[in-house]
Scaffold this motif. Sequence first.
Motif, PDB file in Angstrom:
ATOM      1  N   PRO A 246      22.231 -10.121  -4.446  1.00  0.00           N
ATOM      2  CA  PRO A 246      22.976  -9.854  -5.678  1.00  0.00           C
ATOM      3  C   PRO A 246      22.236 -10.309  -6.928  1.00  0.00           C
ATOM      4  O   PRO A 246      22.500  -9.814  -8.015  1.00  0.00           O
ATOM      5  N   SER A 249      20.430  -6.983  -7.431  1.00  0.00           N
ATOM      6  CA  SER A 249      21.263  -5.793  -7.629  1.00  0.00           C
ATOM      7  C   SER A 249      22.262  -5.961  -8.772  1.00  0.00           C
ATOM      8  O   SER A 249      22.620  -4.993  -9.441  1.00  0.00           O
ATOM      9  N   HIS A 250      22.717  -7.206  -9.028  1.00  0.00           N
ATOM     10  CA  HIS A 250      23.687  -7.493 -10.091  1.00  0.00           C
ATOM     11  C   HIS A 250      23.220  -8.744 -10.851  1.00  0.00           C
ATOM     12  O   HIS A 250      23.799  -9.824 -10.711  1.00  0.00           O
ATOM     13  N   SER A 288      31.788  -1.677  -6.634  1.00  0.00           N
ATOM     14  CA  SER A 288      30.712  -2.525  -6.115  1.00  0.00           C
ATOM     15  C   SER A 288      29.362  -2.192  -6.733  1.00  0.00           C
ATOM     16  O   SER A 288      28.463  -3.031  -6.732  1.00  0.00           O
ATOM     17  N   TYR A 292      29.842  -7.623  -8.826  1.00  0.00           N
ATOM     18  CA  TYR A 292      29.745  -8.416  -7.597  1.00  0.00           C
ATOM     19  C   TYR A 292      30.362  -9.783  -7.843  1.00  0.00           C
ATOM     20  O   TYR A 292      30.102 -10.422  -8.873  1.00  0.00           O
ATOM     21  N   GLN A 293      31.198 -10.227  -6.900  1.00  0.00           N
ATOM     22  CA  GLN A 293      31.810 -11.559  -6.987  1.00  0.00           C
ATOM     23  C   GLN A 293      31.402 -12.357  -5.763  1.00  0.00           C
ATOM     24  O   GLN A 293      31.674 -11.946  -4.635  1.00  0.00           O
ATOM     25  N   SER A 304      25.710  -5.234 -12.729  1.00  0.00           N
ATOM     26  CA  SER A 304      24.456  -4.538 -12.467  1.00  0.00           C
ATOM     27  C   SER A 304      23.894  -3.899 -13.733  1.00  0.00           C
ATOM     28  O   SER A 304      24.599  -3.732 -14.739  1.00  0.00           O
TER      29      SER A 304
END
Length: 337
Positions: A246, A249-250, A288, A292-293, A304
């Motif tokens: 993540p 990606s985020h 998603s 993101y969490q 993202s």
Amino acid sequence: MTENCEEPDLKCRLVKKSFEAYVLALETINRITIQYRIEAFCYLICNAWELLLKAKILEDEGNLESIYYLNKKDRKPRRSLSLRDCLNRVMPNRKDPVRRNIERIEELRDEAVHLVLSQIPRDIMGLFQAGVINYHNSLNGWFEVSLTDRVPAGMMSIVYDMRPEQSDPSDARLRREMGRESAEFLSRYCLEVRQEFDQLQRPAEFSIGIDYHLVLTKRPDEADIVLSSGQTGRSPTQIVEVPKDPARSHPFRETEVLRELKSSIRESGANQYDVRCVNKVYRIKKRSDFFYQGKIPNSPGQYSQSFVNWIIQQYQRDDRFFVRTRAESRRLQEEGN
């Protein structure tokens, strides 16, 4: 099934029959050798919903006659409510994405009587997948009935052929196979589904999209999926899923999203409140690909680059984007949403 619905009354019998129809729908759609699986899934999942909604009406109103139409002459029960009328009673909001998902599948069921639909286009598969999850959530939320003893988690993921020529109604080969009438209906239907998905602000309750972005890379840790030849180099291809990091990606927290926005569209005057209004109005935290969490308690949300790009595009198309979003956020708050 849980013990919550063991009593031999009509409500519980409806729940059990609904559950059986749901299981049959899953078994049918996941048998890819069956040519009739689209039509059969539609019939069965609509039947499962109709029975479940009738059980919900009985649960709420406690009156046997509540699920029947009344004879106008002698006021006696005649026939039970249709799926459409059950939806009007249980889900009166006509823009409820769960309701619209059911209605779209019902529409496909009605048309499937006249057509031969040999393949599942991506848009229809997204509807089906959302419907499967929606049913599970409603069954558990309304009646506290568990699916775990009958439906493995993997069975709830619909088997789908990702080859474009097998799922795109505009493909010439598929049009020849299905016939002009069926292909034209699917093209029109899928376009309407995509348009409504956007109008509803892309809720997962309406459709669960599937996108694969294939890139050749020498760094497997950057990939969503890795294809490899087996240990000997001669065995059939294996598919190995690689969890995404993540942090890659985020990579943005809320403050960093705002910094990116100020850098790209400084004239917009966007602030932290605007980002939160966008989150609320467009249900960003359910996407998603945008949000993101982490599982660790109190960990901050992460966004993202796609989310940042999307906001910038919205503002560039409409310089009143943030003004309109604030107004919609206030309206939702006033309505208690």
